[in-house]
Design a protein around this motif. Structure first.
Motif, PDB file in Angstrom:
ATOM      1  N   THR A  66      -4.467   6.026  20.054  1.00  0.00           N
ATOM      2  CA  THR A  66      -3.166   5.813  19.409  1.00  0.00           C
ATOM      3  C   THR A  66      -3.127   4.515  18.599  1.00  0.00           C
ATOM      4  O   THR A  66      -2.087   4.183  18.033  1.00  0.00           O
ATOM      5  CB  THR A  66      -2.056   5.765  20.474  1.00  0.00           C
ATOM      6  OG1 THR A  66      -2.365   4.731  21.429  1.00  0.00           O
ATOM      7  CG2 THR A  66      -1.957   7.106  21.198  1.00  0.00           C
ATOM      8  N   HIS A  67      -4.247   3.808  18.555  1.00  0.00           N
ATOM      9  CA  HIS A  67      -4.241   2.508  17.875  1.00  0.00           C
ATOM     10  C   HIS A  67      -4.079   2.689  16.361  1.00  0.00           C
ATOM     11  O   HIS A  67      -4.786   3.475  15.730  1.00  0.00           O
ATOM     12  CB  HIS A  67      -5.536   1.749  18.155  1.00  0.00           C
ATOM     13  CG  HIS A  67      -5.590   0.402  17.488  1.00  0.00           C
ATOM     14  ND1 HIS A  67      -4.955  -0.703  17.999  1.00  0.00           N
ATOM     15  CD2 HIS A  67      -6.206  -0.009  16.337  1.00  0.00           C
ATOM     16  CE1 HIS A  67      -5.171  -1.740  17.206  1.00  0.00           C
ATOM     17  NE2 HIS A  67      -5.925  -1.339  16.191  1.00  0.00           N
ATOM     18  N   THR A  68      -3.154   1.947  15.791  1.00  0.00           N
ATOM     19  CA  THR A  68      -2.940   1.953  14.341  1.00  0.00           C
ATOM     20  C   THR A  68      -3.391   0.612  13.774  1.00  0.00           C
ATOM     21  O   THR A  68      -2.960  -0.434  14.269  1.00  0.00           O
ATOM     22  CB  THR A  68      -1.454   2.158  14.006  1.00  0.00           C
ATOM     23  OG1 THR A  68      -1.022   3.410  14.552  1.00  0.00           O
ATOM     24  CG2 THR A  68      -1.238   2.155  12.500  1.00  0.00           C
ATOM     25  N   PRO A  69      -4.248   0.613  12.786  1.00  0.00           N
ATOM     26  CA  PRO A  69      -4.748  -0.652  12.231  1.00  0.00           C
ATOM     27  C   PRO A  69      -3.609  -1.563  11.769  1.00  0.00           C
ATOM     28  O   PRO A  69      -2.649  -1.113  11.133  1.00  0.00           O
ATOM     29  CB  PRO A  69      -5.622  -0.207  11.064  1.00  0.00           C
ATOM     30  CG  PRO A  69      -6.060   1.173  11.430  1.00  0.00           C
ATOM     31  CD  PRO A  69      -4.903   1.775  12.148  1.00  0.00           C
ATOM     32  N   THR A  70      -3.761  -2.829  12.091  1.00  0.00           N
ATOM     33  CA  THR A  70      -2.770  -3.829  11.711  1.00  0.00           C
ATOM     34  C   THR A  70      -3.177  -4.579  10.454  1.00  0.00           C
ATOM     35  O   THR A  70      -2.349  -4.894   9.605  1.00  0.00           O
ATOM     36  CB  THR A  70      -2.576  -4.846  12.864  1.00  0.00           C
ATOM     37  OG1 THR A  70      -2.215  -4.150  14.057  1.00  0.00           O
ATOM     38  CG2 THR A  70      -1.489  -5.861  12.520  1.00  0.00           C
ATOM     39  N   THR A  78      -7.856  -7.155  18.130  1.00  0.00           N
ATOM     40  CA  THR A  78      -7.220  -6.307  17.125  1.00  0.00           C
ATOM     41  C   THR A  78      -8.112  -6.146  15.905  1.00  0.00           C
ATOM     42  O   THR A  78      -8.229  -5.042  15.352  1.00  0.00           O
ATOM     43  CB  THR A  78      -5.860  -6.901  16.713  1.00  0.00           C
ATOM     44  OG1 THR A  78      -5.013  -7.004  17.863  1.00  0.00           O
ATOM     45  CG2 THR A  78      -5.172  -6.014  15.672  1.00  0.00           C
ATOM     46  N   ASP A 114      -9.369  -2.600  14.607  1.00  0.00           N
ATOM     47  CA  ASP A 114      -9.026  -2.200  13.243  1.00  0.00           C
ATOM     48  C   ASP A 114     -10.280  -1.873  12.452  1.00  0.00           C
ATOM     49  O   ASP A 114     -10.335  -0.881  11.709  1.00  0.00           O
ATOM     50  CB  ASP A 114      -8.260  -3.308  12.531  1.00  0.00           C
ATOM     51  CG  ASP A 114      -6.838  -3.474  13.058  1.00  0.00           C
ATOM     52  OD1 ASP A 114      -6.436  -2.682  13.933  1.00  0.00           O
ATOM     53  OD2 ASP A 114      -6.136  -4.393  12.577  1.00  0.00           O
ATOM     54  N   ILE A 116     -11.812   1.523  13.264  1.00  0.00           N
ATOM     55  CA  ILE A 116     -11.074   2.669  12.719  1.00  0.00           C
ATOM     56  C   ILE A 116     -11.238   2.730  11.206  1.00  0.00           C
ATOM     57  O   ILE A 116     -11.497   3.800  10.634  1.00  0.00           O
ATOM     58  CB  ILE A 116      -9.594   2.565  13.095  1.00  0.00           C
ATOM     59  CG1 ILE A 116      -9.416   2.752  14.613  1.00  0.00           C
ATOM     60  CG2 ILE A 116      -8.774   3.618  12.347  1.00  0.00           C
ATOM     61  CD1 ILE A 116      -7.978   2.602  15.099  1.00  0.00           C
ATOM     62  N   ARG A 127     -10.859   6.691   9.486  1.00  0.00           N
ATOM     63  CA  ARG A 127      -9.751   7.349  10.148  1.00  0.00           C
ATOM     64  C   ARG A 127      -8.402   6.982   9.531  1.00  0.00           C
ATOM     65  O   ARG A 127      -7.356   7.420   9.983  1.00  0.00           O
ATOM     66  CB  ARG A 127      -9.748   6.996  11.642  1.00  0.00           C
ATOM     67  CG  ARG A 127     -10.897   7.652  12.387  1.00  0.00           C
ATOM     68  CD  ARG A 127     -11.080   7.085  13.780  1.00  0.00           C
ATOM     69  NE  ARG A 127      -9.836   7.134  14.544  1.00  0.00           N
ATOM     70  CZ  ARG A 127      -9.734   6.631  15.789  1.00  0.00           C
ATOM     71  NH1 ARG A 127     -10.773   6.060  16.352  1.00  0.00           N
ATOM     72  NH2 ARG A 127      -8.587   6.705  16.448  1.00  0.00           N
ATOM     73  N   VAL A 128      -8.430   6.097   8.521  1.00  0.00           N
ATOM     74  CA  VAL A 128      -7.174   5.770   7.837  1.00  0.00           C
ATOM     75  C   VAL A 128      -7.381   5.944   6.351  1.00  0.00           C
ATOM     76  O   VAL A 128      -8.510   6.038   5.866  1.00  0.00           O
ATOM     77  CB  VAL A 128      -6.747   4.321   8.159  1.00  0.00           C
ATOM     78  CG1 VAL A 128      -6.418   4.171   9.609  1.00  0.00           C
ATOM     79  CG2 VAL A 128      -7.816   3.329   7.745  1.00  0.00           C
TER      80      VAL A 128
END
Length: 238
Positions: free
Chosen positions: A165-169, A225, A229, A232, A237-238
């Motif tokens: 569920t991690h979303t890059p910051t 983090t 990040d 991902i 993945r983004v």
């Protein structure tokens, strides 16, 4: 265990355990056994297949003996099969990644280290120099350490992986390299093992300045983090 301190390009100091003379000798012997087994197997095949072309013999038997260590160190990040078995690795002492030129210099000066006086020169230099360097290492500004960086960060207790569920910051992590991420892992490991937060704090400041990031996260959370990040973003993945 003897250690050596390396200053990375991010001005972070990292202590490496030097490979012992015994480890290096055993790695060398393992590599020689591999070459001997290869030679015996290929020789038997040539005899069985009645191969009479001298150039085939020279190329397939001679070239592996000549370029074995050079080829493997270039393609295996400073390791040969023998070094990998003994968990030792060639590194640069100026904090930069070892280059083809570094490995080439070590390979060229192996003639001095191993084939003059049957390796005595290499053993004496390593034992008395204090930095784990044979002549080839001195010329290439390298050394051989115990527990290569990849092996040391691979344990589940220190290897950082992003949650599903991690979303890059920080999108700026795309400007980092695998080497930068390895150094982050190493800095976090130094703090975990030795309760020394100086590498973590210094690295946090350097990364924020380099990437133009402003963040109120603590140093450890910030680096964690960054690593997540990066994993991902580089995986697409983004």
């Amino acid at each position: 265990m003897q250690t050596i301190r390396v200053r990375t390009t991010q001005n972070v100091y990292i202590d490496y355990a030097l490979a012992s003379i015994g480890d290096r000798i055993l790695a060398y012997l393992i590599d020689r056994v591999i070459l001997i087994l290869y030679t015996v197997a290929l020789f038997a095949f040539f005899v069985q297949a009645d191969v009479n072309n001298i150039w085939v013999w020279i190329i397939l038997l001679g070239i592996p003996w000549l370029f074995y260590s050079l080829a493997f160190e270039i393609t295996m990040n400073g390791q040969t099969p023998g070094k990998r078995v003994m968990n030792i690795q060639v590194i640069k002492l100026d904090g930069t990644p070892a280059t083809v030129g570094s490995y080439l210099l070590r390979w060229i000066f192996a003639l001095v280290d191993f084939y003059i006086m049957s390796g005595v020169i290499a053993v004496v230099c390593i034992a008395m120099g204090g930095r784990g360097q044979r002549v080839g290492d001195m010329v290439a500004n390298t050394s051989v350490v115990k527990g290569g960086l990849q092996q040391e960060i691979s344990g589940s207790d220190i290897f950082i992986t992003p949650e599903e569920t991690h979303t890059p910051t920080f999108a700026q992590v795309a400007d980092l390299s695998d080497r930068d991420i390895e150094i982050i892992h190493r800095a976090l490991e130094v703090m975990r093992q030795h309760d020394n937060d100086e590498p973590v704090l210094a690295l946090t400041d350097k990364i924020k300045s380099r990437l133009g990031i402003q963040s109120d996260l603590g140093a450890v959370d910030f680096l964690n983090t960054i690593v997540k990040d990066y994993s991902i973003v580089m995986a697409g993945r983004v």
